[in-house]
Design an enzyme around this catalytic site. Structure first.
Site, PDB file in Angstrom:
ATOM      1  N   ASN A 126     -14.488 -64.883   3.042  1.00 43.98           N
ATOM      2  CA  ASN A 126     -13.638 -64.989   1.848  1.00 43.98           C
ATOM      3  C   ASN A 126     -12.562 -66.076   1.920  1.00 43.98           C
ATOM      4  OD1 ASN A 126     -12.282 -63.402   3.694  1.00 43.98           O
ATOM      5  ND2 ASN A 126     -11.496 -61.961   2.181  1.00 43.98           N
TER       6      ASN A 126
ATOM      7  N   ARG B 221      -6.138 -69.467  11.477  1.00 45.56           N
ATOM      8  CA  ARG B 221      -5.222 -68.384  11.854  1.00 45.56           C
ATOM      9  C   ARG B 221      -5.566 -67.839  13.244  1.00 45.56           C
ATOM     10  NH1 ARG B 221      -4.255 -63.808   7.294  1.00 45.56           N
ATOM     11  NH2 ARG B 221      -5.719 -62.538   8.441  1.00 45.56           N
TER      12      ARG B 221
ATOM     13  N   LYS C 250     -17.459 -67.908  15.537  1.00 52.20           N
ATOM     14  CA  LYS C 250     -18.651 -67.666  14.717  1.00 52.20           C
ATOM     15  C   LYS C 250     -18.197 -67.405  13.285  1.00 52.20           C
ATOM     16  CE  LYS C 250     -20.643 -64.022  13.402  1.00 52.20           C
ATOM     17  NZ  LYS C 250     -20.986 -64.520  12.051  1.00 52.20           N
TER      18      LYS C 250
ATOM     19  N   ALA D  45     -18.766 -66.686   9.160  1.00 54.27           N
ATOM     20  CA  ALA D  45     -19.714 -65.864   8.403  1.00 54.27           C
ATOM     21  C   ALA D  45     -20.905 -66.728   7.986  1.00 54.27           C
ATOM     22  CB  ALA D  45     -19.031 -65.282   7.178  1.00 54.27           C
TER      23      ALA D  45
ATOM     24  N   GLY E 153     -12.752 -58.909   9.325  1.00 52.98           N
ATOM     25  CA  GLY E 153     -13.887 -58.497   8.519  1.00 52.98           C
ATOM     26  C   GLY E 153     -13.757 -57.037   8.146  1.00 52.98           C
TER      27      GLY E 153
ATOM     28  N   GLU F 281      -8.481 -57.583  12.249  1.00 50.41           N
ATOM     29  CA  GLU F 281      -7.921 -57.676  10.892  1.00 50.41           C
ATOM     30  C   GLU F 281      -8.992 -57.120   9.977  1.00 50.41           C
ATOM     31  OE1 GLU F 281      -4.942 -58.509  10.126  1.00 50.41           O
ATOM     32  OE2 GLU F 281      -4.213 -59.594  11.875  1.00 50.41           O
ATOM     33  N   LEU F 282      -8.822 -55.887   9.531  1.00 49.18           N
ATOM     34  CA  LEU F 282      -9.911 -55.183   8.868  1.00 49.18           C
ATOM     35  C   LEU F 282      -9.640 -54.982   7.375  1.00 49.18           C
ATOM     36  CD1 LEU F 282     -10.553 -52.705  11.823  1.00 49.18           C
ATOM     37  CD2 LEU F 282     -11.553 -54.953  11.434  1.00 49.18           C
TER      38      LEU F 282
ATOM     39  N   ARG G 157      -6.486 -63.427  -7.498  1.00 48.23           N
ATOM     40  CA  ARG G 157      -6.601 -64.544  -6.561  1.00 48.23           C
ATOM     41  C   ARG G 157      -7.895 -64.357  -5.763  1.00 48.23           C
ATOM     42  NH1 ARG G 157      -4.164 -65.671  -1.369  1.00 48.23           N
ATOM     43  NH2 ARG G 157      -3.948 -63.432  -1.234  1.00 48.23           N
TER      44      ARG G 157
ATOM     45  N   CYS H 155      -8.606 -59.215   1.445  1.00 42.43           N
ATOM     46  CA  CYS H 155      -8.243 -57.940   2.068  1.00 42.43           C
ATOM     47  C   CYS H 155      -6.884 -57.483   1.542  1.00 42.43           C
ATOM     48  CB  CYS H 155      -8.201 -58.083   3.576  1.00 42.43           C
ATOM     49  SG  CYS H 155      -7.142 -59.431   4.093  1.00 42.43           S
TER      50      CYS H 155
ATOM     51  N   GLU I  50     -12.668 -50.372  -1.029  1.00 41.07           N
ATOM     52  CA  GLU I  50     -12.230 -51.733  -1.342  1.00 41.07           C
ATOM     53  C   GLU I  50     -13.113 -52.259  -2.476  1.00 41.07           C
ATOM     54  OE1 GLU I  50     -12.649 -53.892   2.409  1.00 41.07           O
ATOM     55  OE2 GLU I  50     -10.890 -55.026   1.867  1.00 41.07           O
TER      56      GLU I  50
HETATM   57  P1  NAD Z   1     -18.123 -58.295   7.513  1.00 39.94           P
HETATM   58  O1  NAD Z   1     -17.508 -57.291   8.408  1.00 39.94           O
HETATM   59  O2  NAD Z   1     -19.436 -57.986   6.916  1.00 39.94           O
HETATM   60  O3  NAD Z   1     -18.321 -59.662   8.296  1.00 39.94           O
HETATM   61  C1  NAD Z   1     -17.266 -60.299   8.960  1.00 39.94           C
HETATM   62  C2  NAD Z   1     -17.840 -61.197  10.037  1.00 39.94           C
HETATM   63  O4  NAD Z   1     -18.497 -60.380  10.992  1.00 39.94           O
HETATM   64  C3  NAD Z   1     -18.886 -62.188   9.547  1.00 39.94           C
HETATM   65  O5  NAD Z   1     -18.766 -63.370  10.313  1.00 39.94           O
HETATM   66  C4  NAD Z   1     -20.185 -61.502   9.881  1.00 39.94           C
HETATM   67  O6  NAD Z   1     -21.241 -62.400  10.086  1.00 39.94           O
HETATM   68  C5  NAD Z   1     -19.823 -60.840  11.195  1.00 39.94           C
HETATM   69  N1  NAD Z   1     -20.634 -59.709  11.575  1.00 39.94           N
HETATM   70  C6  NAD Z   1     -21.244 -58.786  10.798  1.00 39.94           C
HETATM   71  N2  NAD Z   1     -21.899 -57.889  11.563  1.00 39.94           N
HETATM   72  C7  NAD Z   1     -21.681 -58.249  12.852  1.00 39.94           C
HETATM   73  C8  NAD Z   1     -22.074 -57.716  14.115  1.00 39.94           C
HETATM   74  N3  NAD Z   1     -22.830 -56.630  14.204  1.00 39.94           N
HETATM   75  N4  NAD Z   1     -21.671 -58.347  15.237  1.00 39.94           N
HETATM   76  C9  NAD Z   1     -20.899 -59.444  15.172  1.00 39.94           C
HETATM   77  N5  NAD Z   1     -20.492 -59.995  14.008  1.00 39.94           N
HETATM   78  C10 NAD Z   1     -20.883 -59.403  12.867  1.00 39.94           C
HETATM   79  O7  NAD Z   1     -17.031 -58.636   6.431  1.00 39.94           O
HETATM   80  P2  NAD Z   1     -17.131 -59.697   5.248  1.00 39.94           P
HETATM   81  O8  NAD Z   1     -17.928 -59.090   4.158  1.00 39.94           O
HETATM   82  O9  NAD Z   1     -17.509 -61.050   5.748  1.00 39.94           O
HETATM   83  O10 NAD Z   1     -15.606 -59.817   4.824  1.00 39.94           O
HETATM   84  C11 NAD Z   1     -15.012 -58.914   3.981  1.00 39.94           C
HETATM   85  C12 NAD Z   1     -14.195 -57.913   4.761  1.00 39.94           C
HETATM   86  O11 NAD Z   1     -13.249 -58.590   5.573  1.00 39.94           O
HETATM   87  C13 NAD Z   1     -13.387 -57.001   3.871  1.00 39.94           C
HETATM   88  O12 NAD Z   1     -13.427 -55.686   4.361  1.00 39.94           O
HETATM   89  C14 NAD Z   1     -11.968 -57.554   4.005  1.00 39.94           C
HETATM   90  O13 NAD Z   1     -10.965 -56.621   3.734  1.00 39.94           O
HETATM   91  C15 NAD Z   1     -11.951 -58.015   5.396  1.00 39.94           C
HETATM   92  N6  NAD Z   1     -10.914 -59.020   5.598  1.00 39.94           N
HETATM   93  C16 NAD Z   1      -9.806 -58.660   6.285  1.00 39.94           C
HETATM   94  C17 NAD Z   1      -8.793 -59.567   6.462  1.00 39.94           C
HETATM   95  C18 NAD Z   1      -7.567 -59.169   7.218  1.00 39.94           C
HETATM   96  O14 NAD Z   1      -6.869 -60.059   7.663  1.00 39.94           O
HETATM   97  N7  NAD Z   1      -7.266 -57.900   7.393  1.00 39.94           N
HETATM   98  C19 NAD Z   1      -8.904 -60.858   5.951  1.00 39.94           C
HETATM   99  C20 NAD Z   1     -10.051 -61.200   5.238  1.00 39.94           C
HETATM  100  C21 NAD Z   1     -11.051 -60.266   5.073  1.00 39.94           C
END
Ligand code: NAD
Length: 492
Positions: free
Chosen positions: A165, A173, A188, A190, A242, A264-265, A292, A298, A395
């Site tokens: 995102n 960061r 790595k 996304a 993520g 950071e979830l 935005r 997140c 979410e």
């Molecule tokens: P996601 O968890 O699906 O993926 C995040 C990253 O993890 C990607 O690079 C993905 O390829 C990788 N990934 C997925 N499965 C994996 C595994 N088994 N092993 C290793 N890596 C793996 O999340 P997303 O859909 O890309 O992003 C959206 C999420 O991220 C939302 O929940 C959002 O709230 C969160 N987010 C949090 C913050 C924060 O700072 N708290 C900031 C931005 C986004």
């Protein structure tokens, strides 16, 4: 500035983005020459084909980070700082390219992509300044029997995993504080938005970063390539941004090596509007906090908890603003709402709105998927959301503003805290005492008090509860990549 972008400009930019893995300072193909395709979510077209790493490529990336670690850790702080500063300066020179690249691969409007370049760049500047401020302590112990030395050391090779995102800011960061602390990294990005990180690795190379200090791999099989890296005893730190679900799985893997972790979830931010709020400020804040990044943040406000006496007026005003949005490809002039990242994101927004309506909510505007090409969903306002609706628990990650009315301050606090997440909250009130009470009562790591955006490189970003562990940015950010040693020495 005009946002009219020609096809030639786009294809020249895309051609200048590396398509290989960046390992040990070399750009190379993935094992077996495997590739993955990157798409433009505004039209579904393939924009580039890049290397698709296998586990052996992941291991090679970690090997390179391990090999480069001793020399980088021993590099004087000022030298490390100067490389980060050069990276900041180069990013300013290339800001239009980075903004356009993010708009192409992620979909956000160009003006917002420029905002992300500015925000993401600040981590390079901030941590270049923090590099020289890593300090220890020296002093007599209380008994007077010896001298105590407390020193700080880089934690070691780190693995950084970022979401789609905010393709640039989530990378800087993590990379900037890691390098500032003297750590080497494997990153790595996304698989949906890998181009920005590859382009940034090229920038770091141009800034003079030594080989192997930053290594990048891109893959469509994140789990299979990442797990062996996380379980490798040479890795000393995992930093992940993520979803909470993936974060939990990675924490289990990280427990084997008792890795340092930063997580950071997800979030489920409450946006509380009291009856004593300045509604103009609240509506301005709501537009930023909700729309935005097309709601895909997140920190996006997920639940608008609005005092019953102002709920109708607030709904009327936000609906008016939403009806003024222009939907389209982010490169087009005047577009304020781009596509969602993929079909799943559209389906999720759609299901959450449908569930809310089935339980009694009313759609004030929007509420529909938009026919393709591209993955668009109408910016939407739903009012009178009933307790128990999925939209209050999950979410949304889309452009849906959901309003739930409340009657008393205690009700507002109960509703706001009624979530497993605790990333950020937004509160609108003109009463200082009430604002102070909310600071003390809301269970979130960050708060916007009469503000709709809180992110700043100089502030500690992070959540409470299931929103994560650790902080990024601020004076705290570099400590995530440092470990402490205490040494006792005799009196001189
Ligand atoms: P996601 O968890 O699906 O993926 C995040 C990253 O993890 C990607 O690079 C993905 O390829 C990788 N990934 C997925 N499965 C994996 C595994 N088994 N092993 C290793 N890596 C793996 O999340 P997303 O859909 O890309 O992003 C959206 C999420 O991220 C939302 O929940 C959002 O709230 C969160 N987010 C949090 C913050 C924060 O700072 N708290 C900031 C931005 C986004």
């Amino acid at each position: 500035m005009s946002t009219t972008i020609t096809e030639t400009r786009e294809s020249e930019l895309l051609a200048s983005v590396p398509d290989g893995l960046f390992i040990g300072g070399q750009w190379r193909a993935a094992a077996g020459d495997k590739t993955l395709k990157v798409y433009d979510p505004s039209n579904g077209e393939v924009v580039k084909e890049i290397a698709n790493a296998s586990p052996e490529d992941g291991k090679a990336a970690l090997d390179a980070a391990v090999e480069a670690f001793p020399a980088w850790a021993a590099t004087p702080a000022r030298e490390r700082a100067e490389i980060l500063r050069r990276a900041f300066d180069l990013l300013q020179e290339r800001k239009e390219d980075f903004a356009l690249l993010m708009t192409i691969e992620m979909g956000k409007p160009l003006a917002e992509a420029r905002g992300e370049v500015a925000y993401g760049g600040e981590f390079l500047r901030w941590f270049s300044e923090e590099t020289a401020r890593v300090q220890g302590r020296y002093g007599a112990n209380p008994e007077g029997t010896g001298r105590m030395i407390v020193s700080q050391h880089p934690v070691g090779p780190c693995f950084l995993i970022t979401p789609w995102n905010f393709p640039l800011a989530m990378a800087t960061r993590k990379i900037a504080p890691a390098l500032a602390a003297g750590c080497t990294v494997v990153i790595k990005p996304a698989e949906l938005t890998p181009l920005t990180t590859l382009f940034f690795a090229k920038l770091l190379e141009d800034a003079g970063l030594p080989k192997g200090v930053v290594n990048v791999f891109t893959t469509s099989t994140s789990g299979a390539v990442s797990e062996p890296i996380i379980r490798d005893p040479r890795l000393r730190k995992l930093s992940f941004t993520g979803s909470t679900q993936v974060g939990q799985r990675l924490l289990e893997q990280a427990s084997q090596g008792v890795l340092r972790t930063s997580m950071e979830l997800g979030g489920n931010a409450p946006f509380v509007v009291f009856d004593d709020a300045d509604l103009d400020k609240a509506v301005d804040g709501a537009m930023l906090a909700k729309f935005r990044n097309i709601g895909q943040a997140c920190t996006a406000a997920n639940r608008f908890i609005v005092h019953r006496s102002v709920a109708d007026e607030f709904a009327r005003r936000v609906t008016e603003r939403v009806n003024g949005f222009t939907i389209g490809r982010g490169t087009e002039d005047g577009v304020t709402i781009g596509p969602l990242i993929d079909d799943r994101a559209v389906a999720k927004a759609s299901q959450l709105v449908q569930d809310a309506v089935n339980r009694g909510a009313k759609v004030a505007t929007g509420g529909n998927e938009i026919d393709g090409p591209g993955t668009f969903y109408e910016p939407t306002v739903v009012t009178d959301v009933q307790p128990g609706s999925d939209i209050l628990r999950e979410e949304i990650f889309g452009p849906v503003l959901a309003i739930i009315p409340f009657d008393t301050e205690d009700d507002a606090v109960r509703l706001a805290n009624d979530t497993e997440y605790g990333l950020v909250s937004y509160v609108f009130t003109e009463s200082l005492a009430r604002g102070q009470r909310m600071i003390e009562r809301l269970e979130t790591g960050m708060m916007g008090l009469n503000m709709g955006v809180v992110s700043n490189a100089a502030a500690p970003f992070g959540g409470w509860k299931m929103s994560g562990l650790g902080r990024e940015g601020g004076a705290e950010g570099i400590h995530e990549y440092l470990q402490t040693k205490y040494t006792l020495t005799p009196n001189p």
